[in-house]
Design a protein around this motif. Structure first.
Motif, PDB file in Angstrom:
ATOM      1  N   LYS A   1       4.246  22.170   8.616  1.00 54.50           N
ATOM      2  CA  LYS A   1       5.259  22.645   7.672  1.00 54.50           C
ATOM      3  C   LYS A   1       5.310  21.727   6.444  1.00 54.50           C
ATOM      4  O   LYS A   1       5.382  22.195   5.307  1.00 54.50           O
ATOM      5  CB  LYS A   1       6.618  22.705   8.361  1.00 54.50           C
ATOM      6  CG  LYS A   1       7.715  23.274   7.512  1.00 54.50           C
ATOM      7  CD  LYS A   1       9.010  23.387   8.307  1.00 54.50           C
ATOM      8  CE  LYS A   1      10.119  23.938   7.444  1.00 54.50           C
ATOM      9  NZ  LYS A   1      11.373  24.072   8.202  1.00 54.50           N
TER      10      LYS A   1
ATOM     11  N   PHE B   1       2.255  22.338   4.152  1.00 57.30           N
ATOM     12  CA  PHE B   1       2.390  23.539   3.320  1.00 57.30           C
ATOM     13  C   PHE B   1       3.413  23.314   2.203  1.00 57.30           C
ATOM     14  O   PHE B   1       3.197  23.738   1.065  1.00 57.30           O
ATOM     15  CB  PHE B   1       2.773  24.741   4.185  1.00 57.30           C
ATOM     16  CG  PHE B   1       1.590  25.449   4.768  1.00 57.30           C
ATOM     17  CD1 PHE B   1       1.263  26.733   4.363  1.00 57.30           C
ATOM     18  CD2 PHE B   1       0.782  24.832   5.721  1.00 57.30           C
ATOM     19  CE1 PHE B   1       0.165  27.392   4.886  1.00 57.30           C
ATOM     20  CE2 PHE B   1      -0.318  25.477   6.249  1.00 57.30           C
ATOM     21  CZ  PHE B   1      -0.632  26.756   5.841  1.00 57.30           C
ATOM     22  N   HIS B   2       4.495  22.639   2.533  1.00 55.78           N
ATOM     23  CA  HIS B   2       5.520  22.350   1.530  1.00 55.78           C
ATOM     24  C   HIS B   2       4.943  21.461   0.422  1.00 55.78           C
ATOM     25  O   HIS B   2       5.153  21.718  -0.773  1.00 55.78           O
ATOM     26  CB  HIS B   2       6.722  21.677   2.182  1.00 55.78           C
ATOM     27  CG  HIS B   2       7.800  21.307   1.225  1.00 55.78           C
ATOM     28  ND1 HIS B   2       8.661  22.242   0.692  1.00 55.78           N
ATOM     29  CD2 HIS B   2       8.147  20.115   0.677  1.00 55.78           C
ATOM     30  CE1 HIS B   2       9.495  21.630  -0.143  1.00 55.78           C
ATOM     31  NE2 HIS B   2       9.203  20.349  -0.155  1.00 55.78           N
TER      32      HIS B   2
ATOM     33  N   ALA C   1       1.844  21.141  -0.524  1.00 49.40           N
ATOM     34  CA  ALA C   1       0.906  21.919  -1.339  1.00 49.40           C
ATOM     35  C   ALA C   1       1.643  22.797  -2.346  1.00 49.40           C
ATOM     36  O   ALA C   1       1.323  22.808  -3.535  1.00 49.40           O
ATOM     37  CB  ALA C   1       0.021  22.781  -0.441  1.00 49.40           C
ATOM     38  N   ARG C   2       2.639  23.505  -1.882  1.00 51.44           N
ATOM     39  CA  ARG C   2       3.376  24.414  -2.769  1.00 51.44           C
ATOM     40  C   ARG C   2       4.153  23.659  -3.837  1.00 51.44           C
ATOM     41  O   ARG C   2       4.275  24.132  -4.965  1.00 51.44           O
ATOM     42  CB  ARG C   2       4.288  25.308  -1.943  1.00 51.44           C
ATOM     43  CG  ARG C   2       3.489  26.314  -1.127  1.00 51.44           C
ATOM     44  CD  ARG C   2       4.363  27.290  -0.379  1.00 51.44           C
ATOM     45  NE  ARG C   2       3.541  28.226   0.362  1.00 51.44           N
ATOM     46  CZ  ARG C   2       3.602  28.377   1.672  1.00 51.44           C
ATOM     47  NH1 ARG C   2       4.467  27.692   2.397  1.00 51.44           N
ATOM     48  NH2 ARG C   2       2.814  29.249   2.271  1.00 51.44           N
ATOM     49  N   GLU C   3       4.678  22.483  -3.491  1.00 50.01           N
ATOM     50  CA  GLU C   3       5.387  21.666  -4.475  1.00 50.01           C
ATOM     51  C   GLU C   3       4.453  21.203  -5.603  1.00 50.01           C
ATOM     52  O   GLU C   3       4.905  20.866  -6.688  1.00 50.01           O
ATOM     53  CB  GLU C   3       6.007  20.440  -3.806  1.00 50.01           C
ATOM     54  CG  GLU C   3       7.272  20.739  -3.051  1.00 50.01           C
ATOM     55  CD  GLU C   3       8.422  21.128  -3.958  1.00 50.01           C
ATOM     56  OE1 GLU C   3       8.684  20.425  -4.946  1.00 50.01           O
ATOM     57  OE2 GLU C   3       9.071  22.155  -3.674  1.00 50.01           O
ATOM     58  N   ASN C   4       3.153  21.198  -5.317  1.00 48.99           N
ATOM     59  CA  ASN C   4       2.159  20.794  -6.307  1.00 48.99           C
ATOM     60  C   ASN C   4       1.391  21.992  -6.856  1.00 48.99           C
ATOM     61  O   ASN C   4       0.254  21.868  -7.325  1.00 48.99           O
ATOM     62  CB  ASN C   4       1.211  19.765  -5.691  1.00 48.99           C
ATOM     63  CG  ASN C   4       1.896  18.436  -5.535  1.00 48.99           C
ATOM     64  OD1 ASN C   4       2.036  17.703  -6.503  1.00 48.99           O
ATOM     65  ND2 ASN C   4       2.368  18.131  -4.335  1.00 48.99           N
ATOM     66  N   ASN C   5       2.020  23.157  -6.769  1.00 49.75           N
ATOM     67  CA  ASN C   5       1.483  24.406  -7.335  1.00 49.75           C
ATOM     68  C   ASN C   5       0.104  24.780  -6.771  1.00 49.75           C
ATOM     69  O   ASN C   5      -0.738  25.309  -7.475  1.00 49.75           O
ATOM     70  CB  ASN C   5       1.425  24.326  -8.863  1.00 49.75           C
ATOM     71  CG  ASN C   5       2.784  24.133  -9.455  1.00 49.75           C
ATOM     72  OD1 ASN C   5       3.741  24.787  -9.050  1.00 49.75           O
ATOM     73  ND2 ASN C   5       2.889  23.222 -10.404  1.00 49.75           N
ATOM     74  N   MET C   6      -0.072  24.502  -5.490  1.00 46.54           N
ATOM     75  CA  MET C   6      -1.315  24.868  -4.810  1.00 46.54           C
ATOM     76  C   MET C   6      -0.988  25.908  -3.742  1.00 46.54           C
ATOM     77  O   MET C   6       0.147  25.992  -3.263  1.00 46.54           O
ATOM     78  CB  MET C   6      -1.940  23.633  -4.146  1.00 46.54           C
ATOM     79  CG  MET C   6      -2.206  22.484  -5.102  1.00 46.54           C
ATOM     80  SD  MET C   6      -3.392  22.887  -6.391  1.00 46.54           S
ATOM     81  CE  MET C   6      -4.897  22.541  -5.558  1.00 46.54           C
ATOM     82  N   GLU C   7      -1.977  26.683  -3.371  1.00 47.86           N
ATOM     83  CA  GLU C   7      -1.808  27.706  -2.341  1.00 47.86           C
ATOM     84  C   GLU C   7      -2.480  27.219  -1.062  1.00 47.86           C
ATOM     85  O   GLU C   7      -3.701  27.155  -0.973  1.00 47.86           O
ATOM     86  CB  GLU C   7      -2.427  29.025  -2.802  1.00 47.86           C
ATOM     87  CG  GLU C   7      -2.247  30.151  -1.831  1.00 47.86           C
ATOM     88  CD  GLU C   7      -0.794  30.511  -1.596  1.00 47.86           C
ATOM     89  OE1 GLU C   7      -0.441  30.843  -0.446  1.00 47.86           O
ATOM     90  OE2 GLU C   7       0.006  30.447  -2.547  1.00 47.86           O
ATOM     91  N   PRO C   8      -1.691  26.870  -0.046  1.00 49.13           N
ATOM     92  CA  PRO C   8      -2.287  26.360   1.193  1.00 49.13           C
ATOM     93  C   PRO C   8      -2.777  27.468   2.103  1.00 49.13           C
ATOM     94  O   PRO C   8      -2.169  28.536   2.210  1.00 49.13           O
ATOM     95  CB  PRO C   8      -1.116  25.612   1.842  1.00 49.13           C
ATOM     96  CG  PRO C   8       0.096  26.327   1.341  1.00 49.13           C
ATOM     97  CD  PRO C   8      -0.241  26.800  -0.047  1.00 49.13           C
TER      98      PRO C   8
END
Length: 74
Positions: free
Chosen positions: A57, A60-61, A63-70
Motif C-alpha cells: 500500500k 503504491f501511495h 508512486a502516485r504521490e510522485n505522479n507515477m502509475e504503479p
C-alpha cells in the motif's frame, strides 16, 4: 491502416512494484528492516530500483504521490 507508434512511450510514468523477501537483502540492509519478512521494491521502466518500502500500500501511495502509475510485478 498503418500508423507508427513509439512503444517506448508506454513505459513513461509507469513504475513496477514487486515483493522482496528480507532474507534476500544484503546483510547491511537486512539489519535495518527489523522484523519485516517481506518488503516492496519500486522500479522504473529501466529496472532501476527507486524505493524499498515496508508494504504494498505504501509503495503504491509513494508512486502516485510522485505522479507515477504503479503496476504489480509477479
Amino acid at each position: 491502416m498503418e500508423t507508427k507508434f513509439d512503444l517506448a512511450k508506454l513505459g513513461q510514468g509507469i513504475v513496477y512494484v514487486k515483493p522482496i523477501l528480507a532474507a534476500e537483502l544484503p546483510d547491511e540492509m537486512r539489519a535495518k528492516v527489523g522484523d519485516l519478512e517481506e518488503l516492496f521494491a519500486v522500479h522504473n521502466a529501466d529496472g532501476e530500483q527507486l524505493a524499498l518500502v515496508a508494504d504494498r500500500k505504501l509503495a503504491f501511495h509513494l508512486a502516485r504521490e510522485n505522479n507515477m502509475e504503479p503496476v504489480t510485478v509477479h
